[in-house]
Design a protein around this motif. Structure first.
Motif, PDB file in Angstrom:
ATOM      1  N   GLU A  54      51.624 116.541  72.840  1.00 35.75           N
ATOM      2  CA  GLU A  54      51.465 116.429  71.397  1.00 35.75           C
ATOM      3  C   GLU A  54      50.269 115.533  71.047  1.00 35.75           C
ATOM      4  O   GLU A  54      49.450 115.882  70.188  1.00 35.75           O
ATOM      5  N   GLN A  55      50.136 114.400  71.712  1.00 35.25           N
ATOM      6  CA  GLN A  55      49.000 113.504  71.465  1.00 35.25           C
ATOM      7  C   GLN A  55      47.686 114.166  71.837  1.00 35.25           C
ATOM      8  O   GLN A  55      46.685 114.012  71.141  1.00 35.25           O
ATOM      9  N   ILE A  56      47.676 114.914  72.931  1.00 35.84           N
ATOM     10  CA  ILE A  56      46.466 115.637  73.339  1.00 35.84           C
ATOM     11  C   ILE A  56      46.064 116.618  72.243  1.00 35.84           C
ATOM     12  O   ILE A  56      44.891 116.708  71.878  1.00 35.84           O
TER      13      ILE A  56
ATOM     14  N   VAL B 247      44.840  97.698  75.732  1.00 38.54           N
ATOM     15  CA  VAL B 247      45.098  98.093  74.341  1.00 38.54           C
ATOM     16  C   VAL B 247      45.077  99.606  74.100  1.00 38.54           C
ATOM     17  O   VAL B 247      45.262 100.054  72.976  1.00 38.54           O
ATOM     18  N   GLY B 248      44.872 100.383  75.151  1.00 40.57           N
ATOM     19  CA  GLY B 248      44.739 101.829  74.994  1.00 40.57           C
ATOM     20  C   GLY B 248      45.928 102.512  74.343  1.00 40.57           C
ATOM     21  O   GLY B 248      45.764 103.359  73.465  1.00 40.57           O
TER      22      GLY B 248
ATOM     23  N   HIS C 206      43.639 109.953  79.976  1.00 40.49           N
ATOM     24  CA  HIS C 206      42.406 109.581  79.279  1.00 40.49           C
ATOM     25  C   HIS C 206      41.913 108.250  79.843  1.00 40.49           C
ATOM     26  O   HIS C 206      42.717 107.376  80.181  1.00 40.49           O
ATOM     27  N   THR C 207      40.600 108.091  79.942  1.00 38.95           N
ATOM     28  CA  THR C 207      40.040 106.879  80.541  1.00 38.95           C
ATOM     29  C   THR C 207      40.358 105.623  79.744  1.00 38.95           C
ATOM     30  O   THR C 207      40.452 104.541  80.306  1.00 38.95           O
ATOM     31  N   PHE C 208      40.544 105.743  78.440  1.00 37.97           N
ATOM     32  CA  PHE C 208      40.858 104.582  77.616  1.00 37.97           C
ATOM     33  C   PHE C 208      42.339 104.556  77.228  1.00 37.97           C
ATOM     34  O   PHE C 208      42.998 103.536  77.349  1.00 37.97           O
ATOM     35  N   PHE C 209      42.855 105.683  76.774  1.00 38.84           N
ATOM     36  CA  PHE C 209      44.221 105.732  76.249  1.00 38.84           C
ATOM     37  C   PHE C 209      45.286 105.846  77.331  1.00 38.84           C
ATOM     38  O   PHE C 209      46.451 105.564  77.082  1.00 38.84           O
TER      39      PHE C 209
ATOM     40  N   ARG D  58      39.903 104.483  84.818  1.00 38.04           N
ATOM     41  CA  ARG D  58      40.441 103.886  83.590  1.00 38.04           C
ATOM     42  C   ARG D  58      39.615 102.667  83.218  1.00 38.04           C
ATOM     43  O   ARG D  58      39.231 101.874  84.071  1.00 38.04           O
ATOM     44  N   ALA D  59      39.369 102.496  81.937  1.00 38.70           N
ATOM     45  CA  ALA D  59      38.666 101.330  81.421  1.00 38.70           C
ATOM     46  C   ALA D  59      39.620 100.143  81.415  1.00 38.70           C
ATOM     47  O   ALA D  59      40.787 100.282  81.024  1.00 38.70           O
ATOM     48  N   PHE D  60      39.129  98.991  81.831  1.00 40.14           N
ATOM     49  CA  PHE D  60      39.972  97.787  81.871  1.00 40.14           C
ATOM     50  C   PHE D  60      40.572  97.497  80.498  1.00 40.14           C
ATOM     51  O   PHE D  60      41.774  97.277  80.366  1.00 40.14           O
TER      52      PHE D  60
END
Length: 150
Positions: free
Chosen positions: A131-133, A64-65, A122-125, A57-59
């Motif tokens: 549904e989002q996918i 804010v993801g 997801h690495t950011f979200f 995961r991105a910091f």
């Protein structure tokens, strides 16, 4: 809103993918058509769980993801040009078999009919609902197809 889980949306994407040729050129960004196709096949393998690699995961994403995901999936607005990509999905090789990558991508798009990766992170979200996918996978494909004017 369009989702890759809808058959008509998958049919639309497949038709657009089939319009790509070795002569297709980008309207923006640095990728050529082969790199874009390879990027999209790798991305959809990740989302569908065909690729089982774990990406950290991105910091910034941890902060804010969730808000960014809600903003992106709230309506039909396309993903902005030159959006940031996960480094692992930036394709360095510039030449490859375009027809093979098109076929792989079309097969992956079709596989959303039987999607079975509800634990996708997801690495950011972060963790995404099915549904989002569906919405985001469509928007990602649409973004790159618009990049090549199809």
């Amino acid at each position: 809103m369009k989702s890759v889980f809808d058959e008509s949306t998958r049919t639309e994407l497949t038709g657009r993918i089939n319009l790509l040729t070795e002569n297709s050129s980008a309207q923006w960004g640095k990728m050529n058509v082969y790199q874009m196709l390879k990027h999209c096949t790798m991305w959809d393998e990740w989302v569908t769980g065909t690729d089982t690699k774990k990406y950290p995961r991105a910091f910034l994403g941890r902060i804010v993801g969730r808000m960014a995901l809600k903003s992106i999936t709230k309506d039909e607005t396309p993903i902005q040009r030159n959006a940031v990509s996960l480094a692992a999905f930036i394709i360095k090789e510039t030449n490859g078999d375009i027809d093979t990558e098109k076929k792989k991508w079309i097969t992956l798009i079709a596989s959303y009919a039987h999607f079975s990766n509800p634990g996708f992170v997801h690495t950011f979200f972060g963790k995404m609902t099915t549904e989002q996918i569906g919405y985001f996978a469509y928007k990602h494909a649409d973004h790159h197809l618009r990049q090549f004017n199809v």
